[in-house]
Write a protein that holds these residues in place. Structure first.
Motif, PDB file in Angstrom:
ATOM      1  N   TYR A   1      33.898  35.401  49.149  1.00  0.00           N
ATOM      2  CA  TYR A   1      34.628  36.068  48.061  1.00  0.00           C
ATOM      3  C   TYR A   1      33.824  37.236  47.505  1.00  0.00           C
ATOM      4  O   TYR A   1      34.349  38.347  47.351  1.00  0.00           O
ATOM      5  N   HIS A   2      32.551  37.025  47.220  1.00  0.00           N
ATOM      6  CA  HIS A   2      31.731  38.089  46.630  1.00  0.00           C
ATOM      7  C   HIS A   2      31.463  39.213  47.629  1.00  0.00           C
ATOM      8  O   HIS A   2      31.322  40.378  47.229  1.00  0.00           O
ATOM      9  N   SER A   3      31.425  38.888  48.920  1.00  0.00           N
ATOM     10  CA  SER A   3      31.209  39.920  49.937  1.00  0.00           C
ATOM     11  C   SER A   3      32.382  40.882  50.043  1.00  0.00           C
ATOM     12  O   SER A   3      32.239  42.007  50.529  1.00  0.00           O
ATOM     13  N   ALA A   4      33.558  40.437  49.609  1.00  0.00           N
ATOM     14  CA  ALA A   4      34.746  41.293  49.683  1.00  0.00           C
ATOM     15  C   ALA A   4      34.713  42.409  48.655  1.00  0.00           C
ATOM     16  O   ALA A   4      35.485  43.375  48.742  1.00  0.00           O
ATOM     17  N   ASN A   5      33.815  42.290  47.639  1.00  0.00           N
ATOM     18  CA  ASN A   5      33.695  43.313  46.588  1.00  0.00           C
ATOM     19  C   ASN A   5      35.040  43.636  45.948  1.00  0.00           C
ATOM     20  O   ASN A   5      35.426  44.800  45.803  1.00  0.00           O
ATOM     21  N   ILE A   6      35.760  42.598  45.573  1.00  0.00           N
ATOM     22  CA  ILE A   6      37.063  42.779  44.942  1.00  0.00           C
ATOM     23  C   ILE A   6      36.865  43.267  43.518  1.00  0.00           C
ATOM     24  O   ILE A   6      36.127  42.642  42.736  1.00  0.00           O
ATOM     25  N   PRO A   7      37.470  44.386  43.130  1.00  0.00           N
ATOM     26  CA  PRO A   7      37.329  44.834  41.745  1.00  0.00           C
ATOM     27  C   PRO A   7      38.001  43.849  40.796  1.00  0.00           C
ATOM     28  O   PRO A   7      38.979  43.191  41.151  1.00  0.00           O
ATOM     29  N   THR A   8      37.458  43.738  39.597  1.00  0.00           N
ATOM     30  CA  THR A   8      38.081  42.888  38.583  1.00  0.00           C
ATOM     31  C   THR A   8      39.355  43.570  38.113  1.00  0.00           C
ATOM     32  O   THR A   8      39.313  44.656  37.535  1.00  0.00           O
ATOM     33  N   LEU A   9      40.488  42.944  38.415  1.00  0.00           N
ATOM     34  CA  LEU A   9      41.773  43.578  38.137  1.00  0.00           C
ATOM     35  C   LEU A   9      42.313  43.144  36.787  1.00  0.00           C
ATOM     36  O   LEU A   9      42.212  41.986  36.406  1.00  0.00           O
ATOM     37  N   THR A  10      42.882  44.112  36.072  1.00  0.00           N
ATOM     38  CA  THR A  10      43.657  43.823  34.872  1.00  0.00           C
ATOM     39  C   THR A  10      45.052  44.366  35.093  1.00  0.00           C
ATOM     40  O   THR A  10      45.307  45.109  36.041  1.00  0.00           O
ATOM     41  N   ASP A  11      45.966  44.021  34.195  1.00  0.00           N
ATOM     42  CA  ASP A  11      47.344  44.499  34.348  1.00  0.00           C
ATOM     43  C   ASP A  11      47.431  46.017  34.244  1.00  0.00           C
ATOM     44  O   ASP A  11      48.429  46.614  34.651  1.00  0.00           O
ATOM     45  N   ALA A  12      46.404  46.663  33.669  1.00  0.00           N
ATOM     46  CA  ALA A  12      46.440  48.113  33.488  1.00  0.00           C
ATOM     47  C   ALA A  12      45.814  48.874  34.660  1.00  0.00           C
ATOM     48  O   ALA A  12      45.900  50.092  34.722  1.00  0.00           O
ATOM     49  N   ASP A  13      45.189  48.154  35.598  1.00  0.00           N
ATOM     50  CA  ASP A  13      44.538  48.820  36.724  1.00  0.00           C
ATOM     51  C   ASP A  13      45.573  49.337  37.717  1.00  0.00           C
ATOM     52  O   ASP A  13      46.605  48.709  37.950  1.00  0.00           O
ATOM     53  N   THR A  14      45.254  50.488  38.306  1.00  0.00           N
ATOM     54  CA  THR A  14      46.136  51.078  39.316  1.00  0.00           C
ATOM     55  C   THR A  14      45.477  50.978  40.682  1.00  0.00           C
ATOM     56  O   THR A  14      44.432  51.587  40.919  1.00  0.00           O
ATOM     57  N   ILE A  15      46.072  50.198  41.558  1.00  0.00           N
ATOM     58  CA  ILE A  15      45.629  50.085  42.946  1.00  0.00           C
ATOM     59  C   ILE A  15      46.814  50.465  43.823  1.00  0.00           C
ATOM     60  O   ILE A  15      47.888  49.882  43.703  1.00  0.00           O
TER      61      ILE A  15
END
Length: 450
Positions: free
Chosen positions: A367-381
């Motif tokens: 999981y940590h190797s994937a470097n997933i950004p901490t997402l919030t409802d306001a984030d744009t991906i």
């Protein structure tokens, strides 16, 4: 397809205890009233009513009916939703009655298309509806909700307003072309703002890779020599006997894929054929597919049950360039002191897929190797290939503006590329007139009830 039609469709999957039939259009309430006792054109908006569904003197079912009036509905039109029992006979009978009274069956995505055409949402929000329905984990759900709430649209609106200001000033210069030294758009400010907008667009475009991975599952290749425990690890991670496990070398001849959810993110694990020298043509095809799986993976789990040679380390390091490589010491229940560290690589994780030792730590490392950004409802991906393509083209247009300023090109040429960038960003939200065939291609992938 005409908005003057009143449409109907089943909005829930068949086979459940309840089924919802959605009606929308100018005659939605009147047509519903011909089937639902007590519903008339004067029925107040935003109300729910208990009713009987009738076919002449026959009672088809008892149901709850929700009434919405334009513009305060999902489609922006008069709408009715009938919640009745989920019997196929009942649902088909009600739809048949509605069509007899003047409805027509909705086409795929037509309710959401009407919502877009009636200004209830822009095109990127409409596409987010499909993503929300298809979301399979917390991350994909958050991304779809953020887009549906208009966060992406709001970012694009700010960028377009900035571009429009610049374009307007440049075009104003054209009205005073007789005055060659007159500049309404300060070139220093124009360059700085163009670079700022381009950087923002580039950041959004770069998020597409992460968005696709979160949406489709982050690919993780499980590789190593034959009989090193790859299939056993896959089965342990999945908590089921998905892959055949045998002491015979070369059992796995092809890739096997399945997914698990780690902290709300989907990971797509690919079990591969063991890497070794072989004269078996079929096994060699499987090994070639192992290398292809490495090329497609974002994370590579390299399983080791004995200390690899220097050449093997160099080969695996070269093959996994640009990917996260996690060396894993397997079979620690049998060989506890195989290798605690491999030079030039990250510290080795020790596991026993057979007993479960170290599996929790491995899952955390993945999981940590994937470097997933901490997402919030306001984030744009960015998750949509159409949006990514438009952003790339807008970036190219702005690069031409910056190159043009460096070459001291005239304002009319700069304005042309700024207009192109404006149009390309507008394609994402649909604020630019979009051809009917493009709209049709977008909405035909929706389910019928949407």
């Amino acid at each position: 397809m005409s908005n003057s039609d009143t449409i109907c469709a089943l909005a829930t999957a068949p086979g459940g205890a309840l089924g919802i039939i959605r009606i929308s259009g100018p005659n939605a309430v009147g047509i519903a009233g011909s089937v639902c006792c007590g519903i008339t054109a004067t029925t107040p908006a935003n109300t729910i009513h208990f009713t009987r569904l009738i076919d002449g003197n026959e009672v088809v079912d008892e149901a709850m009916v929700s009434v919405f009036k334009a513009p305060h509905s999902y489609t922006g039109e008069d709408s009715v939703e009938i919640s009745c029992h989920g019997s196929r006979y009942i649902l088909n009978k009600v739809l048949e009655l509605l069509i007899q009274k003047g409805c027509r069956m909705a086409q795929p995505g037509e309710f959401t298309k009407r919502a877009y055409l009636n200004g209830k949402m822009d095109l990127s929000q409409a596409e987010a509806v499909a993503d929300l329905i298809a979301s399979t984990n917390r991350a994909s759900h958050q991304m779809a909700m953020s887009q549906l709430r208009g966060h992406f649209s709001s970012e694009l609106k700010v960028l377009r307003e900035q571009l429009l200001k610049l374009t307007s000033l440049l075009e104003l210069e054209l009205d005073f072309s007789d005055h060659e030294d007159l500049e309404f758009a300060d070139r220093t400010e124009l360059k700085a703002l163009s670079e700022s907008i381009d950087n923002h667009i580039t950041r959004l475009a770069r998020s597409f890779e992460t968005g696709q991975a979160l949406k489709q599952g982050i690919p993780v290749a499980i590789v190593g020599k034959t009989n090193v425990g790859k299939s056993t690890l896959l089965n342990r991670l999945l908590h089921e006997d998905r892959a055949i496990v045998s002491d015979i070398h070369g059992t796995t001849r092809d890739t096997i894929e399945d997914t698990i959810d780690l902290h709300g993110v989907t990971f797509r694990f690919i079990d591969t054929a063991g890497i070794r020298q072989t004269t078996d043509q079929i096994e060699q095809i499987g090994i070639d597919r192992t290398y292809q799986a490495i090329d497609k993976a974002r994370i590579v789990l390299w399983l080791i049950d004995e200390l690899p040679s220097k050449e093997e380390i160099q080969d695996m390091t070269a093959r996994t360039q640009g990917r996260t490589l996690l060396p894993i010491h397997t079979k620690t229940d049998l060989r506890p002191q195989c290798c605690d560290h491999i030079a030039a690589l990250a510290p080795v994780l020790s596991i026993s897929a057979k007993t479960g030792q170290g599996i929790a730590q491995l899952e955390e490392a993945i999981y940590h190797s994937a470097n997933i950004p901490t997402l919030t409802d306001a984030d744009t991906i960015v998750t949509n290939a159409r949006h990514y393509d438009a952003l790339q083209r807008a970036h190219a247009s702005l690069q031409r503006v910056l190159d043009g300023m460096a070459q001291r090109l005239s304002g009319d040429l700069l304005a042309e590329d700024l207009r192109l960038a404006l149009d390309q960003l507008a394609e994402i939200t649909g604020t630019k007139i979009t051809p009917n065939e493009v709209l049709g291609n977008i909405f035909r992938h929706f389910c019928v009830g949407k």
